[in-house]
Design a protein around this motif. Structure first.
Motif, PDB file in Angstrom:
ATOM      1  N   ALA A 166      10.878   8.167 -10.190  1.00 49.50           N
ATOM      2  CA  ALA A 166      10.817   8.685  -8.822  1.00 49.50           C
ATOM      3  C   ALA A 166       9.382   9.034  -8.442  1.00 49.50           C
ATOM      4  CB  ALA A 166      11.715   9.909  -8.691  1.00 49.50           C
ATOM      5  N   TYR A 167       8.654   9.646  -9.371  1.00 51.25           N
ATOM      6  CA  TYR A 167       7.259   9.997  -9.108  1.00 51.25           C
ATOM      7  C   TYR A 167       6.473   8.741  -8.719  1.00 51.25           C
ATOM      8  CZ  TYR A 167       2.539  11.845  -9.788  1.00 51.25           C
ATOM      9  OH  TYR A 167       1.229  12.218  -9.587  1.00 51.25           O
ATOM     10  N   ASP A 168       6.619   7.698  -9.535  1.00 48.90           N
ATOM     11  CA  ASP A 168       5.839   6.479  -9.314  1.00 48.90           C
ATOM     12  C   ASP A 168       6.248   5.741  -8.044  1.00 48.90           C
ATOM     13  OD1 ASP A 168       4.237   6.793 -11.561  1.00 48.90           O
ATOM     14  OD2 ASP A 168       5.663   5.800 -12.871  1.00 48.90           O
ATOM     15  N   LEU A 169       7.553   5.700  -7.757  1.00 50.96           N
ATOM     16  CA  LEU A 169       8.025   4.957  -6.583  1.00 50.96           C
ATOM     17  C   LEU A 169       7.713   5.667  -5.275  1.00 50.96           C
ATOM     18  CD1 LEU A 169      11.540   3.517  -7.596  1.00 50.96           C
ATOM     19  CD2 LEU A 169       9.429   2.242  -7.249  1.00 50.96           C
ATOM     20  N   PHE A 170       7.789   7.007  -5.284  1.00 51.83           N
ATOM     21  CA  PHE A 170       7.680   7.743  -4.024  1.00 51.83           C
ATOM     22  C   PHE A 170       6.269   8.263  -3.734  1.00 51.83           C
ATOM     23  CE2 PHE A 170      12.220   7.718  -4.741  1.00 51.83           C
ATOM     24  CZ  PHE A 170      12.756   7.582  -3.458  1.00 51.83           C
ATOM     25  N   THR A 171       5.394   8.360  -4.742  1.00 45.46           N
ATOM     26  CA  THR A 171       4.044   8.869  -4.462  1.00 45.46           C
ATOM     27  C   THR A 171       3.234   7.897  -3.601  1.00 45.46           C
ATOM     28  OG1 THR A 171       3.393   8.028  -6.645  1.00 45.46           O
ATOM     29  CG2 THR A 171       3.652  10.418  -6.415  1.00 45.46           C
ATOM     30  N   ILE A 172       3.611   6.626  -3.582  1.00 46.52           N
ATOM     31  CA  ILE A 172       2.843   5.670  -2.781  1.00 46.52           C
ATOM     32  C   ILE A 172       2.882   6.063  -1.303  1.00 46.52           C
ATOM     33  CG2 ILE A 172       4.705   4.003  -2.377  1.00 46.52           C
ATOM     34  CD1 ILE A 172       1.083   3.115  -3.332  1.00 46.52           C
ATOM     35  N   SER A 173       4.005   6.655  -0.860  1.00 48.80           N
ATOM     36  CA  SER A 173       4.101   7.055   0.549  1.00 48.80           C
ATOM     37  C   SER A 173       3.155   8.213   0.870  1.00 48.80           C
ATOM     38  CB  SER A 173       5.543   7.460   0.894  1.00 48.80           C
ATOM     39  OG  SER A 173       5.931   8.596   0.142  1.00 48.80           O
ATOM     40  N   LEU A 174       2.707   8.944  -0.155  1.00 44.14           N
ATOM     41  CA  LEU A 174       1.777  10.055   0.049  1.00 44.14           C
ATOM     42  C   LEU A 174       0.341   9.579   0.256  1.00 44.14           C
ATOM     43  CD1 LEU A 174       3.070  12.352  -2.847  1.00 44.14           C
ATOM     44  CD2 LEU A 174       3.534  12.668  -0.420  1.00 44.14           C
ATOM     45  N   ILE A 175       0.039   8.392  -0.229  1.00 45.95           N
ATOM     46  CA  ILE A 175      -1.369   7.961  -0.235  1.00 45.95           C
ATOM     47  C   ILE A 175      -1.655   6.772   0.676  1.00 45.95           C
ATOM     48  CG2 ILE A 175      -1.744   8.859  -2.569  1.00 45.95           C
ATOM     49  CD1 ILE A 175      -1.640   5.853  -3.485  1.00 45.95           C
ATOM     50  N   THR A 176      -0.629   6.205   1.331  1.00 45.64           N
ATOM     51  CA  THR A 176      -0.882   5.022   2.171  1.00 45.64           C
ATOM     52  C   THR A 176      -1.794   5.353   3.353  1.00 45.64           C
ATOM     53  OG1 THR A 176       1.265   5.442   3.210  1.00 45.64           O
ATOM     54  CG2 THR A 176       1.165   3.682   1.569  1.00 45.64           C
ATOM     55  N   LYS A 177      -1.636   6.556   3.915  1.00 50.56           N
ATOM     56  CA  LYS A 177      -2.515   6.957   5.036  1.00 50.56           C
ATOM     57  C   LYS A 177      -3.967   7.040   4.551  1.00 50.56           C
ATOM     58  CE  LYS A 177       0.680   8.313   8.225  1.00 50.56           C
ATOM     59  NZ  LYS A 177       0.800   7.774   9.577  1.00 50.56           N
ATOM     60  N   LEU A 178      -4.160   7.565   3.347  1.00 48.54           N
ATOM     61  CA  LEU A 178      -5.504   7.679   2.783  1.00 48.54           C
ATOM     62  C   LEU A 178      -6.099   6.299   2.524  1.00 48.54           C
ATOM     63  CD1 LEU A 178      -7.783   9.462   1.652  1.00 48.54           C
ATOM     64  CD2 LEU A 178      -6.560   9.493  -0.538  1.00 48.54           C
ATOM     65  N   LEU A 179      -5.283   5.391   1.990  1.00 56.38           N
ATOM     66  CA  LEU A 179      -5.754   4.018   1.756  1.00 56.38           C
ATOM     67  C   LEU A 179      -6.198   3.373   3.067  1.00 56.38           C
ATOM     68  CD1 LEU A 179      -3.026   2.743  -0.760  1.00 56.38           C
ATOM     69  CD2 LEU A 179      -5.409   3.252  -1.293  1.00 56.38           C
ATOM     70  N   GLY A 180      -5.457   3.617   4.127  1.00 61.02           N
ATOM     71  CA  GLY A 180      -5.825   3.081   5.433  1.00 61.02           C
ATOM     72  C   GLY A 180      -7.159   3.619   5.913  1.00 61.02           C
ATOM     73  N   ARG A 181      -7.377   4.919   5.739  1.00 67.99           N
ATOM     74  CA  ARG A 181      -8.638   5.538   6.171  1.00 67.99           C
ATOM     75  C   ARG A 181      -9.827   5.001   5.378  1.00 67.99           C
ATOM     76  NH1 ARG A 181      -8.943  11.253   8.756  1.00 67.99           N
ATOM     77  NH2 ARG A 181      -6.803  11.809   9.280  1.00 67.99           N
ATOM     78  N   ILE A 182      -9.621   4.836   4.059  1.00 63.59           N
ATOM     79  CA  ILE A 182     -10.747   4.412   3.203  1.00 63.59           C
ATOM     80  C   ILE A 182     -11.100   2.944   3.434  1.00 63.59           C
ATOM     81  CG2 ILE A 182     -11.484   4.046   0.811  1.00 63.59           C
ATOM     82  CD1 ILE A 182      -9.677   6.422   0.022  1.00 63.59           C
ATOM     83  N   TYR A 183     -10.059   2.074   3.463  1.00 66.67           N
ATOM     84  CA  TYR A 183     -10.324   0.636   3.404  1.00 66.67           C
ATOM     85  C   TYR A 183     -10.152  -0.102   4.732  1.00 66.67           C
ATOM     86  CZ  TYR A 183     -10.287   1.471  -1.598  1.00 66.67           C
ATOM     87  OH  TYR A 183     -10.571   1.944  -2.848  1.00 66.67           O
ATOM     88  N   TYR A 184      -9.580   0.555   5.755  1.00 62.95           N
ATOM     89  CA  TYR A 184      -9.323  -0.152   7.015  1.00 62.95           C
ATOM     90  C   TYR A 184      -9.833   0.634   8.227  1.00 62.95           C
ATOM     91  CZ  TYR A 184      -6.622  -3.430   4.260  1.00 62.95           C
ATOM     92  OH  TYR A 184      -6.250  -4.373   3.324  1.00 62.95           O
TER      93      TYR A 184
END
Length: 542
Positions: free
Chosen positions: A44-62
């Protein structure tokens, strides 16, 4: 008149399996829950933590220079980053489910754990600094992470089912699954701790004040650390997993080694157990207990069961994973997440982590533990049917007066209805669809059939998580989210989901057996023999 008396069915019990069925709840039961459950915590940790960081990935790389809004992942990249782990999980459920019946639960369990540890660390080490290279390697490693996670579903359920006693077996399997709630909770807590620590030392202005400066260079470490920490609980439980003996049911009924099964369980139960090799040989060589998955006998005995476990899990996960549709509305309605431009990149992770933690505490975790407490009282069938029924009712309650719920003054009511829908998912089919396939199939096919059922569920999750993101887009082209085509709208999507839940209720009623309080061999009829001597003709006149 001539009566034909059929061959009498005789039920015999193998003492090692009967000892497990009637054993009082002991320390080893709780050790098994923790050891199997920590795998699910990690899943659960691995599957659901991605939703916590997608906004950050967008800010950094896009980041788009001059834009009034922070950068965000393009729809196709966001779908790939979120969805590739689901595809890996579906594949892993099928592969490791099959392998668990061929090589044994314990050995394959260890393989999945090692794979999860390695790939969790690798996700945080995704290569390069260019968006394409980082996202491509992140997706590659998340596929294999999902592949390992997929193996944990059938193996955790099967091991707990085969270790448990028949009186509290449902609660024990459900408790393993309930660790998923703590994994989601743990992901939120870790995201808060890591991001808060970085935000304290690298305090930068919000996006609206300084678009470029709002994303500190060190933010790139935040998402990597959050992903890599997922390796820790899996690594810590590896030793204890390998110390657990193979389940007696696999050793006796699949490997046909009664002596080893009795020896292993004598140590676990701390009592002398007779090995009864002759009974095991008789059971396992019987033609009634040697049919394969793709046989007419399996279709006759368990075809309806497999149809039921696959379709109900598939339908449940369509509805369960559609919650992505509403979370952003709920978070903003309650004021948990301010407008993105008013925060810096790391601060936004903290806010999203806080929101997920509160949702897990208030809705996710309680529902799971209601199931644990009541599954061996109410039964699997009743909880699953009740859950689908109330999910249908609450989805209709959201859909019919949808315009009412969109008004600002009614948003809290919307949140309550939403919360009840997913409370009854967790105190309902989200738990029971995991429990039932681990009980109603023969030992030599149990892990395989659970894997098939779970894979059907993950196919539903992909439809729920991504299909409805497109479907729920407005019919008005001017109101759709950036990068999406027009859809059928949220209200119509809610009606579709209500129908999905109702179909789940119907499939439960017509295909799911009740397994409460019954031994595994009684459910699968592996302990039945025909007494040919009782077949006789009886003459009588009327």
């Amino acid at each position: 008149m001539i009566h034909i008396q059929e061959a009498k069915i005789v039920k015999e019990e193998i003492s090692v399996l009967n000892s497990l069925d009637v054993a009082k709840t002991q320390l080893y039961h709780f050790k098994a829950i923790v050891i199997a459950g920590m795998g699910f915590f990690t899943d659960a940790y691995d599957l659901f933590t991605i939703s916590l960081i997608t906004k950050l990935l967008g800010r950094i790389y896009y980041y788009v220079d001059g834009s009034s809004k922070p950068g965000s992942l393009p729809p196709n990249v966001g779908a790939a980053v979120n969805g590739v782990a689901f595809v890996g999980t579906l594949t892993g459920q099928l592969f490791f489910g099959w392998l668990g019946d061929k090589m044994g639960r314990k050995r394959v369990y260890g393989m999945t754990l090692i794979l999860m540890v390695i790939t969790s660390i690798a996700c945080g080490l995704s290569f390069g600094s260019e968006p394409k290279s980082v996202m491509a390697t992140l997706c590659f490693f998340r596929f294999w992470l999902g592949f390992g996670i997929g193996g944990d579903y059938p193996l955790s359920a099967t091991i707990m089912s085969e270790y448990a006693n028949k009186k509290t077996r449902g609660a024990f399997i459900a408790a393993v699954f309930a660790m998923q709630g703590f994994g989601i909770l743990g992901g939120g807590v870790i995201a808060i701790i890591v991001s808060s620590a970085f935000n304290r030392y690298y305090d930068v202005p919000s996006y609206e004040i300084d678009p470029v400066g709002s994303t500190a260079p060190q933010a790139d470490y935040v998402w990597r650390l959050i992903l890599m920490i997922g390796a820790i609980p899996a690594a810590l439980t590896y030793y204890w997993r390998m110390k657990m003996p193979e389940t007696a049911r696999y050793t006796a009924l699949v490997q046909k080694n009664a002596k080893r099964a009795a020896s292993d369980m004598s140590k676990v139960l701390q009592m002398e157990i007779e090995d009864e090799q002759d009974k095991v040989d008789r059971f396992t060589t019987s033609t009634k207990n040697s049919f394969s998955l793709f046989s007419k006998e399996f279709l006759r005995r368990h075809g309806l069961h497999l149809l039921g476990t696959t379709t109900t899990w598939f339908l449940l996960d369509i509805a369960f994973y559609s919650q992505n549709l509403f979370q952003k509305d709920i978070f903003s309605a309650i004021g948990w997440i301010p407008n993105a431009s008013t925060m810096n990149a790391i601060e936004e992770v903290t806010k999203i982590g806080r929101a997920q933690t509160l949702i897990a505490l208030c809705g996710t975790v309680p529902g799971y533990w209601f199931t644990v407490a009541l599954i061996d009282v109410m039964g699997r069938f009743a909880i699953q049917a009740m859950g689908f029924f109330f999910m249908t009712v609450f989805m209709l309650g959201l859909a019919v007066p949808y315009n009412h719920w969109t008004k600002q003054e009614n948003r809290i009511g919307f949140v309550v209805m939403y919360g009840l829908t997913f409370f009854f998912a967790n105190f309902g089919p989200n738990a029971t669809t995991f429990v039932v396939p681990a009980e109603i199939f023969p030992a030599r096919l149990r892990s395989t059939c659970h894997g098939i059922s779970a894979a059907a569920g993950k196919a539903g999750a992909i439809i729920g998580a991504f299909g409805f993101l497109y479907a729920a887009q407005s019919t008005d082209k001017s109101k759709v989210s950036h990068g999406y085509p027009p859809g059928i709208g949220v209200r119509n999507s809610l009606f579709v989901l209500a129908v999905v839940n109702f179909l789940g209720l119907l499939m439960t009623i017509f295909t799911i057996p009740e397994s409460k309080g019954k031994g595994l061999e009684d459910l699968t009829r592996e302990n039945e023999e025909y007494d040919e001597g009782t077949q006789e003709r009886i003459h009588s006149s009327v």
